[in-house]
Design an enzyme around this catalytic site. Structure first.
Site, PDB file in Angstrom:
ATOM      1  N   VAL A 188       0.868  -1.187   0.000  1.00 37.47           N
ATOM      2  CA  VAL A 188       0.000   0.000   0.000  1.00 37.47           C
ATOM      3  C   VAL A 188       0.901   1.231   0.000  1.00 37.47           C
ATOM      4  O   VAL A 188       1.792   1.324   0.844  1.00 37.47           O
ATOM      5  CB  VAL A 188      -0.864   0.074   1.294  1.00 37.47           C
ATOM      6  CG1 VAL A 188      -1.727   1.326   1.295  1.00 37.47           C
ATOM      7  CG2 VAL A 188      -1.712  -1.171   1.478  1.00 37.47           C
ATOM      8  N   HIS A 189       0.726   2.124  -0.964  1.00 38.97           N
ATOM      9  CA  HIS A 189       1.514   3.363  -0.875  1.00 38.97           C
ATOM     10  C   HIS A 189       0.872   4.577  -1.527  1.00 38.97           C
ATOM     11  O   HIS A 189       1.394   5.681  -1.420  1.00 38.97           O
ATOM     12  CB  HIS A 189       2.911   3.156  -1.472  1.00 38.97           C
ATOM     13  CG  HIS A 189       2.926   3.189  -2.975  1.00 38.97           C
ATOM     14  ND1 HIS A 189       2.459   2.151  -3.737  1.00 38.97           N
ATOM     15  CD2 HIS A 189       3.334   4.132  -3.847  1.00 38.97           C
ATOM     16  CE1 HIS A 189       2.598   2.453  -5.020  1.00 38.97           C
ATOM     17  NE2 HIS A 189       3.118   3.655  -5.115  1.00 38.97           N
TER      18      HIS A 189
END
Ligand code: UDP
Length: 349
Positions: free
Chosen positions: A207-208
């Site tokens: 996740v980013h």
């Protein structure tokens, strides 16, 4: 005959991986030479140095060391730094990848100096202009002389914006990169044993994206969705620095998710090859999951990689149903980097 010089701008993790494939093709050619400039957008050992070492990319001629700050400040500083460099080095072409601030700054600096821009990974659209990446891609495509789209959908998107000259569908240089790394990763990586993971017995998550990390409620919802979709299997989450900060700031609860530092590409390819399922908001990882023939759930409300959805390898977290799986032809056969050079050569013609 003097060599055609390509000045390549990189700055962020996925660009190092894409550049590795094209740089290798340039090194193997007789008529091109490359100067690589690193903007410094990603800068530490695990977000930058490890890729240069593992993927045998030559050391950048210059690192502008620009990171942090607002989008405008970062892009503006890069623009000024890259412009100086282009004036000094006078390359024949400027090559940019993907959709980061480094991409836009490189393309804009070159276009204003009348140096033709090559955009690798052109034509991708999420149709969500609130994404900084979307703004970067649209603007970069509109100042590029040669546009290499990894997909047919990308070519159509460009057409819809009136861009038809210099457009080539060559497949995906990330596929070249992954094919090159896969065997080495099986031989060299010890990550499954190090983490106590079994082949086909765990879920890989990343996740980013700002849209997922910037709002604490959204971040918690994404983390909860990872746990729900994992069906009880162990979950390994290599955490991007932005996400680590967001988790610390917001007090997000990870539950049973195993958060680890970002990993190098050789370990990442091993994790992809061994995972039962991939859960991600990364553009690159959605495709790499397909390259490794692993199903993927995309933790976003839309995706640029629509063929992964159409062929049933990927689904958005908001859609419950999976369609039957069939192969995706348009990402190419692992020779996209060579096709890029062939097209530049023909253009120079
Ligand atoms: N990646 C990696 N180590 C990690 C996370 C990602 O090597 O810990 C690789 C991944 O395999 C892919 C690229 O980095 O090739 C994707 O980068 P990222 O998700 O940062 O960017 P995006 O693709 O969303 O632009």
């Amino acid at each position: 005959m003097s060599k055609t010089t390509i000045l390549t701008i990189v700055g962020a993790r996925p660009q190092f991986i894409k550049a590795a494939a094209v740089s290798r093709a340039i090194r193997n050619s007789a008529d091109f030479s490359e100067v690589m400039i690193h903007t410094g957008q990603h800068f530490d050992e695990m977000m930058s140095d490890v890729f240069f070492r593992e993927l045998e990319i030559g050391r950048p001629a210059l690192n502008l060391a620009i990171h942090g700050g607002t989008h405008g400040a970062m892009t503006g500083q890069m623009l000024a730094g890259i412009e100086n460099c282009l004036i000094e080095r006078k390359p024949d072409w400027v090559l940019v990848y993907g959709d980061t601030n480094s991409t836009l700054a490189g393309a804009l600096a070159a276009a204003k100096l009348h140096i033709p821009v090559v955009h690798v990974e052109a034509g991708l659209r999420s149709f969500n202009r609130r994404m900084p990446e979307e703004v970067n891609r649209v603007l970069t495509d509109h100042v590029s002389a040669l546009l290499f789209s990894p997909t047919v959908a990308g070519v159509r998107n460009l057409e819809a914006e009136g861009i038809t000259r210099g457009v080539h569908h060559v497949g995906d240089v990330m596929y070249d990169a992954m094919l090159h790394a896969q065997k080495r990763s099986r031989e060299m990586s010890t990550i499954l044993a190090d983490l106590g993971l079994e082949e086909d017995g765990f879920v890989l998550a990343t996740v980013h994206r700002a849209e997922n990390t910037d709002n604490p409620a959204r971040l918690q919802a994404v983390i909860d969705a990872i746990a729900t979709n994992a069906g009880g299997l162990p979950i390994v989450l290599p955490v991007h620095p932005r996400t680590r900060q967001a988790i610390a700031r917001s007090g997000t609860k990870l539950g049973a998710i195993r958060a680890i530092d970002p990993v190098g590409y050789i370990d990442m390819v091993r994790l992809l090859d061994g995972a039962k399922l991939v859960l991600t908001d990364s553009g690159g990882l959605q495709k790499e999951a397909y390259f490794a023939r692993r199903p993927c759930v995309t933790l976003r409300d839309e995706t640029e990689w629509i063929e992964t959805i159409e062929h049933g390898w990927n689904r958005l977290w908001t859609t419950p149903d999976w369609k039957p799986r069939s192969d995706i032809a348009e990402y190419g056969i692992g020779r996209a980097a060579q096709a890029v050079l062939d097209a530049i050569r023909a253009h120079r013609g």
